[in-house]
Write an enzyme that holds these catalytic residues in place. Structure first.
Site, PDB file in Angstrom:
ATOM      1  N   TYR A  52      37.643  56.515  11.352  1.00  0.00           N
ATOM      2  CA  TYR A  52      38.086  55.720  10.199  1.00  0.00           C
ATOM      3  C   TYR A  52      37.814  56.490   8.898  1.00  0.00           C
ATOM      4  O   TYR A  52      38.362  56.160   7.854  1.00  0.00           O
ATOM      5  CB  TYR A  52      37.397  54.353  10.126  1.00  0.00           C
ATOM      6  CG  TYR A  52      37.634  53.432  11.307  1.00  0.00           C
ATOM      7  CD1 TYR A  52      38.576  53.720  12.294  1.00  0.00           C
ATOM      8  CD2 TYR A  52      36.911  52.257  11.449  1.00  0.00           C
ATOM      9  CE1 TYR A  52      38.764  52.878  13.381  1.00  0.00           C
ATOM     10  CE2 TYR A  52      37.114  51.403  12.524  1.00  0.00           C
ATOM     11  CZ  TYR A  52      38.029  51.726  13.493  1.00  0.00           C
ATOM     12  OH  TYR A  52      38.215  50.881  14.564  1.00  0.00           O
ATOM     13  N   SER A 148      35.607  51.120  24.550  1.00  0.00           N
ATOM     14  CA  SER A 148      36.652  50.392  23.837  1.00  0.00           C
ATOM     15  C   SER A 148      37.993  50.764  24.461  1.00  0.00           C
ATOM     16  O   SER A 148      38.198  51.927  24.835  1.00  0.00           O
ATOM     17  CB  SER A 148      36.613  50.776  22.353  1.00  0.00           C
ATOM     18  OG  SER A 148      37.639  50.123  21.646  1.00  0.00           O
ATOM     19  N   PRO A 198      41.614  40.467  15.594  1.00  0.00           N
ATOM     20  CA  PRO A 198      41.707  39.031  15.911  1.00  0.00           C
ATOM     21  C   PRO A 198      42.902  38.344  15.248  1.00  0.00           C
ATOM     22  O   PRO A 198      43.321  37.273  15.689  1.00  0.00           O
ATOM     23  CB  PRO A 198      40.382  38.462  15.376  1.00  0.00           C
ATOM     24  CG  PRO A 198      39.917  39.462  14.355  1.00  0.00           C
ATOM     25  CD  PRO A 198      40.385  40.796  14.846  1.00  0.00           C
TER      26      PRO A 198
HETATM   27  N1  NAP Z   1      38.418  49.961  18.980  1.00  0.00           N
HETATM   28  C1  NAP Z   1      39.657  50.061  18.562  1.00  0.00           C
HETATM   29  O1  NAP Z   1      40.475  50.818  19.105  1.00  0.00           O
HETATM   30  C2  NAP Z   1      40.104  49.204  17.421  1.00  0.00           C
HETATM   31  C3  NAP Z   1      41.479  49.080  17.116  1.00  0.00           C
HETATM   32  C4  NAP Z   1      41.852  48.250  16.066  1.00  0.00           C
HETATM   33  C5  NAP Z   1      40.884  47.572  15.342  1.00  0.00           C
HETATM   34  N2  NAP Z   1      39.548  47.737  15.632  1.00  0.00           N
HETATM   35  C6  NAP Z   1      38.491  47.035  14.838  1.00  0.00           C
HETATM   36  O2  NAP Z   1      38.848  45.674  14.650  1.00  0.00           O
HETATM   37  C7  NAP Z   1      38.953  45.409  13.253  1.00  0.00           C
HETATM   38  C8  NAP Z   1      39.996  44.337  12.952  1.00  0.00           C
HETATM   39  O3  NAP Z   1      41.272  44.679  13.425  1.00  0.00           O
HETATM   40  P1  NAP Z   1      42.480  45.070  12.473  1.00  0.00           P
HETATM   41  O4  NAP Z   1      42.004  45.920  11.388  1.00  0.00           O
HETATM   42  O5  NAP Z   1      43.560  45.549  13.374  1.00  0.00           O
HETATM   43  O6  NAP Z   1      43.000  43.755  11.793  1.00  0.00           O
HETATM   44  P2  NAP Z   1      42.797  42.170  11.795  1.00  0.00           P
HETATM   45  O7  NAP Z   1      41.403  41.831  11.439  1.00  0.00           O
HETATM   46  O8  NAP Z   1      43.414  41.595  13.010  1.00  0.00           O
HETATM   47  O9  NAP Z   1      43.757  41.830  10.562  1.00  0.00           O
HETATM   48  C9  NAP Z   1      43.580  42.430   9.307  1.00  0.00           C
HETATM   49  C10 NAP Z   1      44.754  42.042   8.417  1.00  0.00           C
HETATM   50  O10 NAP Z   1      44.679  40.654   8.104  1.00  0.00           O
HETATM   51  C11 NAP Z   1      44.554  40.491   6.684  1.00  0.00           C
HETATM   52  N3  NAP Z   1      43.605  39.393   6.475  1.00  0.00           N
HETATM   53  C12 NAP Z   1      42.278  39.390   6.775  1.00  0.00           C
HETATM   54  N4  NAP Z   1      41.732  38.190   6.494  1.00  0.00           N
HETATM   55  C13 NAP Z   1      42.731  37.418   6.000  1.00  0.00           C
HETATM   56  C14 NAP Z   1      42.779  36.081   5.515  1.00  0.00           C
HETATM   57  N5  NAP Z   1      41.694  35.304   5.509  1.00  0.00           N
HETATM   58  N6  NAP Z   1      43.978  35.601   5.081  1.00  0.00           N
HETATM   59  C15 NAP Z   1      45.080  36.397   5.114  1.00  0.00           C
HETATM   60  N7  NAP Z   1      45.098  37.669   5.544  1.00  0.00           N
HETATM   61  C16 NAP Z   1      43.926  38.179   5.987  1.00  0.00           C
HETATM   62  C17 NAP Z   1      44.052  41.816   6.158  1.00  0.00           C
HETATM   63  O11 NAP Z   1      44.502  42.042   4.845  1.00  0.00           O
HETATM   64  P3  NAP Z   1      43.533  42.555   3.657  1.00  0.00           P
HETATM   65  O12 NAP Z   1      42.644  43.638   4.209  1.00  0.00           O
HETATM   66  O13 NAP Z   1      44.513  43.058   2.646  1.00  0.00           O
HETATM   67  O14 NAP Z   1      42.761  41.356   3.206  1.00  0.00           O
HETATM   68  C18 NAP Z   1      44.735  42.790   7.123  1.00  0.00           C
HETATM   69  O15 NAP Z   1      46.073  43.006   6.737  1.00  0.00           O
HETATM   70  C19 NAP Z   1      39.290  46.790  12.678  1.00  0.00           C
HETATM   71  O16 NAP Z   1      39.164  46.835  11.292  1.00  0.00           O
HETATM   72  C20 NAP Z   1      38.348  47.666  13.461  1.00  0.00           C
HETATM   73  O17 NAP Z   1      37.027  47.565  12.956  1.00  0.00           O
HETATM   74  C21 NAP Z   1      39.156  48.536  16.658  1.00  0.00           C
END
Ligand code: NAP
Length: 278
Positions: A52, A148, A198
């Site tokens: 990241y 993961s 999520p």
């Molecule tokens: N191990 C792996 O391979 C892997 C892969 C993917 C993700 N991850 C981990 O999981 C975490 C979460 O997954 P993700 O980043 O894919 O996304 P996510 O948490 O599913 O969604 C994030 C998106 O939702 C928006 N958001 C967040 N809270 C909100 C709310 N209350 N109302 C409206 N929109 C909202 C964010 O926008 P803003 O940021 O603009 O608020 C962003 O666009 C990652 O950051 C990472 O740490 C791990």
């Protein structure tokens, strides 16, 4: 209160039930502020990764918070393209340095294959990495080790080679994409599932079915998504760079009924099921 609750991993280590995600959170101001606000809001669990590129900003926000290091649970990950023993040790040391810490709470193999070749058989390499991680764990440099994006066969290979069962499998998990085969396998072996994406990286936040469900509970779609993960016994990792969302994403202290959980668990395909490049 959700932010005070913890899951217990198979080795007895406690892990806060929700963690701040930081994938696609730019190094510098965004990563610093999101971690700073998360700690203010009450999060005590931050999910980052070497790839990241924001570990140093995460570290600075943690340091500046003046919160005791022992109270904060830090997860970071070995890059998915590193599949050697030596590479694991050297990347681990780099992460320790970026994070300015003596130990990592949870260290994960980011994926069973490099993101440039999803599905490649890297069993031997994963075993080499796993052996290095076990050594670091035994030396007290890591409190818990895991994987993961691993499928049961990838996990079986690690257990067969070393006898050590991962404590966590972090997978893409959200309403409509609960990866039941992997989830059931992990639950049977006491491997905690962490629910990454999520909100399906935002893809399901305008879903009509979820809109009606949120209305029924007088809440919001993000909270339905987080509560769903939690009630299914998984640990959600919501990401946001906005202060009020970061605060809001910790407030899911309500109960979805058994019937509504069954309904939500029956939905499928409302977000894509591909693992994302993270
Ligand atoms: N191990 C792996 O391979 C892997 C892969 C993917 C993700 N991850 C981990 O999981 C975490 C979460 O997954 P993700 O980043 O894919 O996304 P996510 O948490 O599913 O969604 C994030 C998106 O939702 C928006 N958001 C967040 N809270 C909100 C709310 N209350 N109302 C409206 N929109 C909202 C964010 O926008 P803003 O940021 O603009 O608020 C962003 O666009 C990652 O950051 C990472 O740490 C791990």
């Amino acid at each position: 209160m959700i932010q005070k609750e913890k899951f217990t991993l198979s080795n007895g280590i406690k892990i806060p039930t929700v963690g701040l995600g930081t994938w696609q959170t730019k190094d510098g101001e965004d990563a610093y502020n999101s971690v700073k606000w998360a700690l203010e809001a009450g999060y005590r669990h931050i999910d980052t990764a070497y790839t990241y590129g924001n570990e140093a900003s995460v570290a600075k926000a943690i340091k500046d918070s003046k919160i005791d290091r022992k109270e904060i649970f830090i997860t970071t990950k070995l890059p998915a393209n590193i599949k050697t023993y030596e590479g694991t040790l050297s990347h681990f040391t780099q992460s320790l340095n970026h994070l300015e810490t003596e130990y990592i709470d949870l260290y994960l193999i980011h994926a069973p294959w490099p993101w440039t070749n999803v599905g490649e058989d890297c069993t031997e390499g994963n075993i080499a990495c796993w052996k290095a991680m076990i050594e670091l764990y035994n030396a007290g440099k890591i409190k818990a080790i895991g994987v993961s994006n691993f499928h049961p066969k990838d996990i079986e290979a690690l257990i067969e080679a070393t006898g050590v069962v991962p404590m966590v499998n972090q997978i893409r998990y959200f309403i409509g994409n609960t990866q039941d085969k992997i989830t059931t396998y992990c639950k049977e072996r006491n491997i905690l599932i962490e629910a990454y994406s999520p909100f399906a990286t935002g893809e399901i936040l305008e879903n009509e079915k979820l809109f009606h469900m949120a209305k029924k509970y007088n809440t919001t779609i993000p909270k339905i998504c987080l509560r769903f993960c939690y009630q299914n016994g998984t640990l959600p990792l919501p990401k946001s760079i906005h202060k009020e969302r970061i605060f809001d994403n910790l407030e899911f202290d309500f109960e979805i009924t058994k019937e509504d959980m069954e309904y939500l668990n029956s939905l499928s395909g409302i977000g894509s099921i591909k693992p994302l490049r993270s």
